[in-house]
Design a protein around this motif. Sequence first.
Motif, mmCIF file in Angstrom:
data_model
loop_
_atom_site.group_PDB
_atom_site.id
_atom_site.type_symbol
_atom_site.label_atom_id
_atom_site.label_comp_id
_atom_site.label_asym_id
_atom_site.label_seq_id
_atom_site.Cartn_x
_atom_site.Cartn_y
_atom_site.Cartn_z
ATOM 1 N N TYR A 163 -87.038 -5.367 120.041
ATOM 2 C CA TYR A 163 -86.480 -6.496 120.476
ATOM 3 C C TYR A 163 -85.965 -7.611 119.287
ATOM 4 O O TYR A 163 -84.877 -8.223 119.376
ATOM 5 N N TYR A 203 -82.939 -3.789 129.653
ATOM 6 C CA TYR A 203 -83.756 -2.656 129.345
ATOM 7 C C TYR A 203 -83.390 -1.442 130.186
ATOM 8 O O TYR A 203 -83.330 -1.703 131.277
ATOM 9 N N GLU A 206 -92.076 -1.054 129.786
ATOM 10 C CA GLU A 206 -91.045 -2.044 130.396
ATOM 11 C C GLU A 206 -91.651 -3.475 130.721
ATOM 12 O O GLU A 206 -91.209 -4.331 130.599
ATOM 13 N N TYR A 260 -91.784 -5.677 127.661
ATOM 14 C CA TYR A 260 -90.308 -6.104 127.112
ATOM 15 C C TYR A 260 -90.190 -7.225 128.205
ATOM 16 O O TYR A 260 -89.651 -8.161 127.804
ATOM 17 N N ALA A 261 -90.590 -7.105 129.477
ATOM 18 C CA ALA A 261 -90.493 -8.004 130.571
ATOM 19 C C ALA A 261 -91.125 -9.372 130.069
ATOM 20 O O ALA A 261 -90.812 -10.437 130.184
ATOM 21 N N GLN A 262 -92.255 -9.222 129.450
ATOM 22 C CA GLN A 262 -93.054 -10.150 128.989
ATOM 23 C C GLN A 262 -92.538 -10.852 127.842
ATOM 24 O O GLN A 262 -92.742 -12.123 127.603
ATOM 25 N N LEU A 297 -89.359 -11.194 127.295
ATOM 26 C CA LEU A 297 -88.322 -12.195 127.663
ATOM 27 C C LEU A 297 -88.661 -13.365 128.454
ATOM 28 O O LEU A 297 -88.261 -14.639 128.494
ATOM 29 N N LEU A 298 -89.603 -13.075 129.101
ATOM 30 C CA LEU A 298 -90.477 -14.134 130.009
ATOM 31 C C LEU A 298 -90.985 -15.165 129.061
ATOM 32 O O LEU A 298 -90.775 -16.492 129.107
ATOM 33 N N ILE A 329 -84.386 -11.456 132.997
ATOM 34 C CA ILE A 329 -85.163 -10.307 132.947
ATOM 35 C C ILE A 329 -84.119 -9.104 133.594
ATOM 36 O O ILE A 329 -84.041 -9.326 134.768
ATOM 37 N N ILE A 359 -83.544 -5.100 134.024
ATOM 38 C CA ILE A 359 -84.271 -3.796 134.115
ATOM 39 C C ILE A 359 -83.720 -2.958 134.616
ATOM 40 O O ILE A 359 -83.190 -3.171 135.938
#
Length: 403
Positions: free
Chosen positions: A114, A127, A143, A146-148, A150-151, A157, A159
């Motif tokens: 990232y 993602y 996953e 990665y979401a965390q 972006l959050l 987010i 995906i």
Amino acid sequence: MALSPPPHRIALLFNANKGYDREVIAGIGQYLNSTRVEWDLYLEEDFRSRVQGIERWHGDGIIADFDDPQVVEALSKSALPVVAVGGSYANAARYPEHIPYIATDNAKLVQLGYRHLIDQGLSSFAYYGLPPAPGNAWAAEREAAYAQQLLTDELPITIFRGQPTSAGGWDNASEQLVEWLQELPKPIGILCVTDARARQLVQACQLAKISVPEQVAVVGIDNDPLTQMLTRIPLTSVMQGTEEMGRTAAHLLHQMLRGADHSQTRIIVPPVGINVQSSSRHQPLRSPLVMRARHYIRQYGCLGVKTEQVADYVGVSRTALEEHFRRELKQTVHQALLQHKLEHAGELLISSPLPLADIAVRCGFTSLQYMYAVFRREYNLTPKQFQAQHRGAEITDSTGNSA
């Protein structure tokens, strides 16, 4: 004279047909070679991991892939010393009880990919993962990590998990992936859960005539040499610390065979770094014609294509394309083709054991002498001198510094 005790009999329960598992096994081998420990290793002849009947195996210890639920179940009641290797978990309760566990750091793998995409000047991210499955817990962890990310950065987010890879469903899976790519904002950086998924993504971009990396910058995870060979556009990939995982697992089992208690040991191994290649080297361009031309050059530039063929692919005259190239890149199409050949030759000189004559052919030079002439003119170095000066320069460590 006392006889030496027989070597310990150790089972390696991995699917060595996979690059990740092979590198873990290589790390185990490195430990044995560096310490002169003698083990009699059991590994399936076809390199697959089969656990049926493992409870009847009369050995001394086991190192196993605990990302495989069947392996976990088969070894849950084993009386032998076991060292587990697998993916890391955000929830510590998910690690097996009373078994030492060596894990790849999923959160740091994702973070490194990232950050690299951010460094390319991108502001939109997505993602490409895997659908839920019993053996894909590691993918779900990546996953979620990665979401965390972006959050935390207050970014949308996005995906896409797609379908499992199968011959029967390949066409439908490719169509869905193309549709998803076409709907995404451009330019965008996409981190893929593995190199295999990254290769699929690059292929889908080629089908959809989406330029990589100008419109979609792609990063995989694994740095798998086989996947690199099967991808027309060289793939940027995060390098897991797999060999270190294997060495550490062997070290723990060696100590356990001598009476040490490692039942509560949890070791998380960070990534080695990131191998930066063409798929993620994003360069903002305004002209869609130049984007398409460079996308074509990345795929076929080493096959001897000429400026006229590039213009035919883009669908404009050579004169018009040359004008766009001069305005956007301050170079001609021929110079862009030559630059691509030079970059590819440089990458092979750094990473490949191929003879120089073979590298010249692979990169589209008409002869080894011509490659020498171009290197001297552009770099003031011979290919041999370039190789000696730059070997290892394309690999960066986990902090982003040169290795």
